[in-house]
Design an enzyme around this catalytic site. Structure first.
Site, PDB file in Angstrom:
ATOM      1  N   CYS A  87       0.835  -1.206   0.000  1.00 32.42           N
ATOM      2  CA  CYS A  87       0.000   0.000   0.000  1.00 32.42           C
ATOM      3  C   CYS A  87       0.875   1.264   0.000  1.00 32.42           C
ATOM      4  CB  CYS A  87      -0.963  -0.044   1.188  1.00 32.42           C
ATOM      5  SG  CYS A  87      -2.350   1.087   1.019  1.00 32.42           S
ATOM      6  N   HIS A 195      -3.486  -5.629   1.331  1.00 33.54           N
ATOM      7  CA  HIS A 195      -2.793  -5.805   2.616  1.00 33.54           C
ATOM      8  C   HIS A 195      -2.797  -7.273   3.044  1.00 33.54           C
ATOM      9  CE1 HIS A 195      -2.315  -1.584   4.083  1.00 33.54           C
ATOM     10  NE2 HIS A 195      -3.321  -1.347   3.253  1.00 33.54           N
ATOM     11  N   GLU A 197      -1.084  -8.694   5.282  1.00 26.35           N
ATOM     12  CA  GLU A 197      -0.934  -8.846   6.747  1.00 26.35           C
ATOM     13  C   GLU A 197      -2.274  -8.770   7.469  1.00 26.35           C
ATOM     14  OE1 GLU A 197      -0.400  -6.167   5.084  1.00 26.35           O
ATOM     15  OE2 GLU A 197      -0.928  -4.373   6.242  1.00 26.35           O
TER      16      GLU A 197
END
Lengths: 226, 86
Positions: A87, A195, A197
């Site tokens: 990002c 994302h 994560e």
């Protein structure tokens, strides 16, 4: 020994602890690296996490690119070390010239915060080494400036050299060629808007991001062995 | 000598400008008609100390190219004028 991942923190970065948590769950060791440091320390991979580095003032990544840590990241990347920008980290990598193109305002000026389908295009990157091309993953996006743009010659080169890493199944932000992630020529530097994560545990709605970060840890382990 | 610089940064032709397009779409509701082709950009004003205008221009151009504009998607236009009394 567990592969060590340096997670770079600029003033305004806000996804660093999510990355640390995900890397730790997956068996890696994560360490935060302050942007003012000219030295990454003994790391096997580097992640530039999401957020608003330097407040995103001027343009996302425009000022972060001049942070002292970026010289060290450039050296690490040039030596073949795995570097992943997620990002805002992707925006920093394009501003720093480590990846081509730029991230522009989303189509229709929409801020997007949702989970989307992305398709793995190639296994030739440090986040997709263990993933078969064609695999579909559900991963969150959360951005306003995520529409990937580049000139025609760059796009042709990315396609010809198998450097598009991820494509959106449904293109919400208007990126050219549905691009959600790309890699450099060597494959060790990757930028992606989704994302991973935030999708490493079923409790979070999806655990699909884990395959990308697991591939990164494998690349980190082999980069240390090399 | 001191010079006043104004750098206008705008998207290159052909790069989609959702901000300009949104402003343009709002115009009829505000009663403006006959206004077309809105492109959003931004402007930066600063002062430059340099021995002469050519040197001031070179310094300001370098700043515009290296930091203020992203050459991948943007172009910049510099205006420069000496400040009286400096």
């Amino acid at each position: 020994m567990a592969p060590r991942v340096g997670v770079v923190v600029f003033p305004g970065t806000n996804c660093e602890h999510d990355v640390v948590q995900a890397v730790t769950w997956l068996g890696g060791r994560a360490e935060l690296v302050w942007h003012g440091s000219g030295d990454l320390g003994p790391v096997d991979a580097v992640v530039l996490p999401g957020g608003f580095a330097h407040g995103d003032y001027l343009r996302p990544g425009a000022i972060a690119r001049f942070s002292p840590v970026m010289k060290a990241v450039e050296r690490f990347a040039a030596a073949g070390g795995p570097v992943v920008g997620i990002c805002n980290g992707f925006q920093v990598l394009t501003e720093a010239g480590l990846l081509p193109g730029a991230l522009q305002k989303n189509r229709h000026l929409r801020f997007l915060c949702t989970t989307v389908g992305v398709r793995v295009v190639t296994s030739t990157s440090v986040v997709t080494g263990g993933v078969a091309p064609g695999t579909e993953l559900r991963i969150p996006i959360n951005h306003f400036l995520g529409s990937y743009v580049c000139d025609r010659a760059t796009l042709a080169r990315l396609q010809a050299e198998d450097r598009v890493v991820l494509r959106y199944v449904e293109n919400l932000n208007g990126s050219v060629d549905d691009i959600a992630g790309i890699r450099n020529a060597a494959g060790n530097v990757v930028g992606l808007m989704p994302h991973p994560e935030r999708a490493c545990d079923p409790l979070l709605g999806s655990a699909d991001g884990a395959v990308l970060l697991r591939s990164l840890l494998e690349a980190a382990a082999s980069s240390r062995a090399a | 000598m001191r010079f006043a610089a104004c750098v206008e940064v705008r998207l290159r032709p052909g790069i989609a400008d959702p901000e300009g397009a949104t402003i343009e779409r709002a115009l009829p509701a505000l009663g403006f008609s006959g206004v077309h082709g809105i492109r959003a950009g931004r402007a930066f004003r600063f002062e430059v100390d340099a021995p002469d205008e050519a040197a001031a221009r070179a310094r300001a151009q370098s700043l515009a190219h290296r930091l203020l504009a992203n050459p991948v998607i943007e172009e910049s236009h510099l205006e420069l004028a000496p400040i009286e009394g400096h």
